[in-house]
Design a protein around this motif. Structure first.
Motif, PDB file in Angstrom:
ATOM      1  N   ALA A 218      11.233  57.062  16.405  1.00 13.34           N
ATOM      2  CA  ALA A 218       9.780  56.791  15.982  1.00 13.34           C
ATOM      3  C   ALA A 218       9.844  55.434  15.437  1.00 13.34           C
ATOM      4  O   ALA A 218      10.728  54.811  15.031  1.00 13.34           O
ATOM      5  N   LYS A 219       8.761  54.645  15.537  1.00 13.81           N
ATOM      6  CA  LYS A 219       8.572  53.268  15.301  1.00 13.81           C
ATOM      7  C   LYS A 219       7.897  53.536  13.719  1.00 13.81           C
ATOM      8  O   LYS A 219       7.989  52.696  12.694  1.00 13.81           O
ATOM      9  N   ILE A 247      12.701  57.675   5.513  1.00 23.47           N
ATOM     10  CA  ILE A 247      11.417  57.707   5.989  1.00 23.47           C
ATOM     11  C   ILE A 247      10.381  58.146   4.995  1.00 23.47           C
ATOM     12  O   ILE A 247      10.669  58.693   4.000  1.00 23.47           O
ATOM     13  N   PRO A 248       8.965  57.427   5.124  1.00 23.03           N
ATOM     14  CA  PRO A 248       8.011  57.671   4.019  1.00 23.03           C
ATOM     15  C   PRO A 248       7.640  59.280   4.232  1.00 23.03           C
ATOM     16  O   PRO A 248       7.567  59.698   5.042  1.00 23.03           O
ATOM     17  N   ALA A 365      11.723  49.123   8.650  1.00 18.20           N
ATOM     18  CA  ALA A 365      11.527  47.769   7.867  1.00 18.20           C
ATOM     19  C   ALA A 365      10.120  47.450   7.783  1.00 18.20           C
ATOM     20  O   ALA A 365       9.283  47.256   6.897  1.00 18.20           O
ATOM     21  N   ALA A 366       9.977  47.180   9.206  1.00 17.03           N
ATOM     22  CA  ALA A 366       8.526  46.845   9.458  1.00 17.03           C
ATOM     23  C   ALA A 366       7.371  47.944   9.026  1.00 17.03           C
ATOM     24  O   ALA A 366       6.223  47.352   8.249  1.00 17.03           O
ATOM     25  N   ILE A 371       3.421  49.368   4.936  1.00 21.07           N
ATOM     26  CA  ILE A 371       2.891  50.687   3.796  1.00 21.07           C
ATOM     27  C   ILE A 371       2.923  49.747   2.518  1.00 21.07           C
ATOM     28  O   ILE A 371       1.805  50.176   1.716  1.00 21.07           O
ATOM     29  N   ASN A 372       3.892  48.884   2.202  1.00 22.34           N
ATOM     30  CA  ASN A 372       3.527  48.372   1.137  1.00 22.34           C
ATOM     31  C   ASN A 372       2.389  47.421   0.930  1.00 22.34           C
ATOM     32  O   ASN A 372       1.729  47.064  -0.340  1.00 22.34           O
ATOM     33  N   ALA A 373       1.947  46.865   2.109  1.00 23.57           N
ATOM     34  CA  ALA A 373       0.723  46.040   2.007  1.00 23.57           C
ATOM     35  C   ALA A 373      -0.545  47.018   1.580  1.00 23.57           C
ATOM     36  O   ALA A 373      -1.233  46.581   0.881  1.00 23.57           O
TER      37      ALA A 373
END
Lengths: 592, 168
Positions: A218-219, A247-248, A365-366, A371-373
């Motif tokens: 998964a991306k 993963i989140p 990482a992307a 998510i952090n945005a």
């Protein structure tokens, strides 16, 4: 009973016949029951007499049968053991219905014993008669009417087995009064097997491999965990899986604490009042792993909108009927979440050399950057005030003062959502609330059940002035058993969640959502021999909480007079999609 | 739920216990599933009842119905007969007017549909007819509405063809 447990495996425990009531008590002893929450009445007098003659379990006398059910339910939620409640026939049983339905919706293992009029009077509209088995049928996992004293032991064995196995749930055993007086030898079956009930616990290995492969490729992978992780005691396995995959993860209201809120991979709760980052990630992910969750309306909102983003969904659940109920599942895995997660962890371990199940680090990482945005929106920020106590602030301070270690029960409404959002649960079985049925009035009896189970723990009941009054009579039970519960009442003089919807969707027509003639809660608490405090200034919040929790042996009722107009954000309107949230910052909460 | 959704015949074995039928009936009403007909009776093993439910719904709805039925503790086995070849039969008793010229006409219709006249009175016949639901419907259609005095149908019973066996 078509399948009576094998007699060969049962042990004779009494050579001489004893009464049905005594047999029932012996069954509870065999099941190592610690507490029975109940209320006596005509049809259960024989049973209560048998209770009088024993001291292996403690009977807790509540003030209303509904509270007995909730307390037994919370005992179960906080320990994982089966909760037991005992009520009389007729009104005793009907008063218990709300408690049974609450436990049923959240899959809580319970055994409820209800008295019934004597067998010869059934159907004659006898005093305190009602068709308890009929009335409870739609809100129990299973129920029984015992018509012969010889069946009591086998039925109780089945009741405990059915309640706790598979997808857990409440099981009711209705026992007519004459059956509890009849005599019979007591033999408790050692094992139970039902040809019609064999829950699958082990997940299909092929499906599990497929799931791991999909997640690795998964991306934008995402895990969505629910109450099943808590009920299935699968927390440690979930943590291990998330840590090795990196993963989140988000959680439903019922799953809070199943994964530590302090972990950076945790995006907070999702759903109607979930965080911006959790809801956006849920909408935008390309592979979703649902663990012990059921895609309900409060979680994914509008299914059409949810499905408008393509994603592959893997779903682990003990209950096959939860799979593909609201949303079509691509990779179903029927099984006990703990067993399936353990298999996943083991496969990752054994396949380490082959690199089969390793995440694409660049993609991940992307994904986290995105998510952090979303996180930078700081969707749970609220405008602090020197004048009014902000309810969110009270929960934040509660978290600080209790070091995040308290058991927190809640009622239903705005305060429930704030507790879920701002008390960062790091451990399972600490957050006790009615998620499915949404039963106002559970908070105080829930706190009782938890405090009995954990006598030395800090137990906070987060409530509102609406909910607390639905079971306020239990202040008396708390006094009788010296329960050092701390009631954190967020008093906004409104049925807050109703008012919030009326403000948003009914042009501020606050129809019947304002509560006049509230009692003086401090005096009320004191009338029961408790400590009462009223807190009106933000600067007093922390001090009051500290003072209350320092009174380790006292029940303290804290009446926080909070900002009347505060709303719960983020919010997804009914029928809208996950990414269509209203944020406090969009609306300028202060202007409302 | 749309009424023109595909019709399914679901067979199940359940514990022959008080309340078992109402658990199934309650499930259908609580979750808003259709029931066209429901028949139940004990099997050769008196501890088991066999039930045939005729329902309709999309594939997703039928899947949920099967899962929800399996979830009931008293239900031992569930089979969607539509998953393979099966035979469906229903029994109907029809009381029809049989006077004058009608008498011969009714006898003829009954023969065409391979029914049997099981009761004869001065002004009426009672006809027994067995077949699929559609055959029974066709018989009713072919009769003059005014001639029908009373009908009673059992609802469908179904069984798999050949080696398809629903047994514990």
């Amino acid at each position: 009973m078509a399948d009576t447990p094998k007699n060969s495996s049962s042990k004779p425990l009494s050579s001489k016949p004893i009464t049905g009531a005594e047999i029932l008590i012996r069954c509870l002893h065999e099941e190592n029951v610690e507490f029975v929450f109940g209320y006596p009445g005509g049809a259960v007098l024989h049973i209560y007499d048998a209770i009088y003659h024993q001291d292996k379990f403690k009977h807790i006398l509540v003030r209303h049968e509904q509270a007995a059910l909730h307390a037994a339910d919370a005992y179960s939620r906080s320990t994982g053991k089966v909760g037991v409640a005992l009520v009389t026939s007729g009104p005793g049983a009907t008063n218990a219905i709300t408690g049974i339905a609450t436990a049923y919706m959240d899959s809580i293992p319970m055994v409820i014993i209800s008295g019934q009029v004597p067998t010869y009077a059934i159907g004659e509209d006898a005093f305190q008669e009602c068709d308890t088995v009929g009335i409870t049928r739609p809100c129990v996992k299973h129920n029984f009417l015992v018509k012969d004293v010889k069946d009591i032991a086998a039925t109780m064995k089945k009741a405990f087995y059915v309640a706790a196995s598979g997808r857990p749930g409440p099981v009711l055993v209705d026992i007519p009064k004459d059956i509890t007086a009849d005599l019979c030898k007591f033999e408790y079956p050692e094992s139970v097997s039902l040809r019609s009930y064999n829950p699958v616990t082990k997940g299909h290995l092929g499906q599990i491999k497929k799931a791991l492969k999909l997640l690795a490729e998964a991306k934008r992978p995402m895990v969505y965990s629910g109450g099943g992780v808590v009920l299935g005691d699968a927390s440690a396995h979930l943590i291990k899986l998330i840590q090795s995959m990196g993963i989140p993860i988000t959680s439903t209201l019922m799953g809070l604490g199943g994964f530590p809120a302090s972990d950076e991979k945790f995006l907070g709760m999702l759903g109607m009042h979930g965080t911006y980052e959790a809801n956006m990630a849920m909408q935008e992910c390309d592979v979703l792993l649902a663990v012990g969750a059921r895609f309900d309306d409060r979680v994914i909102g509008n299914t059409k909108h949810f499905l408008s983003n393509p994603r592959t969904i893997i779903h682990i659940d003990i209950d096959p009927s939860s799979i593909s109920k609201r949303v079509k599942i691509d990779v179903p895995i029927v099984g006990d979440v703990k067993s399936v997660l353990a298999d996943m962890n083991e496969l990752i371990e054994t396949e380490k050399a082959s690199n089969q199940f390793v995440q694409n680090t660049n993609a991940l990482a992307a994904w986290f950057k995105q998510i952090n945005a979303w996180r930078s929106k700081k969707c749970l920020d609220f405008a602090q005030s020197d004048e009014f106590i902000k309810p969110q602030y009270v929960i934040q301070k509660l978290h600080e003062v209790t070091k995040g270690e308290a058991f927190v029960t809640s009622d239903v409404g705005q305060h429930q959502m704030w507790a879920a959002q701002y008390y960062k649960f790091n451990d399972p079985r600490r957050w006790i609330n009615s998620g499915g049925l949404g039963t106002m009035g559970v908070g105080l009896p829930y706190a009782m059940g938890v405090q009995f189970a954990h006598p030395n723990a800090q137990v906070a009941c987060v409530t509102g002035e609406g909910s607390i009054q639905m079971n306020i009579q239990e202040l008396s039970t708390c006094a009788q058993y010296h329960l050092p519960i701390k009631v954190i009442m967020l008093n906004n003089r409104y049925l807050g969640m109703v008012r919030q919807w009326q403000e948003f969707f009914y042009e501020n027509r606050y129809s019947e959502s304002y509560m006049d003639s509230l009692p003086d809660f401090v005096k009320l608490a004191e009338a029961y021999g408790h400590v009462g405090m009223q807190i009106t200034k933000p600067s007093d919040v922390e001090g009051a909480l500290k003072e209350a929790f320092d009174m380790k042996s006292r029940f303290v009722f804290l009446d926080f007079i909070t900002d009347q107009k505060e709303n719960v954000f983020p919010m997804i309107q009914n029928g809208k999609g996950l990414s269509e949230m209203i944020l406090a910052s969009d609306i300028g909460a202060e202007d409302l | 739920m749309t009424t023109n959704a595909p019709r399914h015949i679901i067979s199940l074995l359940m514990e022959n216990e008080a309340g078992a039928l109402s658990r199934v009936a309650g499930l259908f009403s609580a979750r808003g599933y259709n029931i066209e007909s429901l028949t139940v009776a004990a099997t050769e093993d008196p501890t088991l009842s066999r039930m045939t439910i005729v329902t309709s719904g999309s594939e997703a709805v039928i899947e949920q119905i099967i899962k929800q039925l399996n979830k009931l503790i008293d239900v031992v086995k569930v089979l969607d007969l539509n998953d393979g070849k099966f035979i469906e039969r229903e029994l109907m008793l029809v009381k029809v007017k049989a006077t004058g010229a009608f008498r011969e006409e009714m006898k003829r219709m009954c023969d065409i549909f391979r029914g049997r006249i099981i009761d004869v009175a001065d002004g009426s016949f009672t006809i027994e007819l067995t077949g699929s639901g559609t055959k029974l419907d066709a018989f009713i259609e072919s009769l003059d509405k005014a001639a029908i005095l009373e009908t009673v149908r059992t609802g469908a019973s179904g069984i798999g063809r050949g080696d398809r066996i629903l047994k514990v």
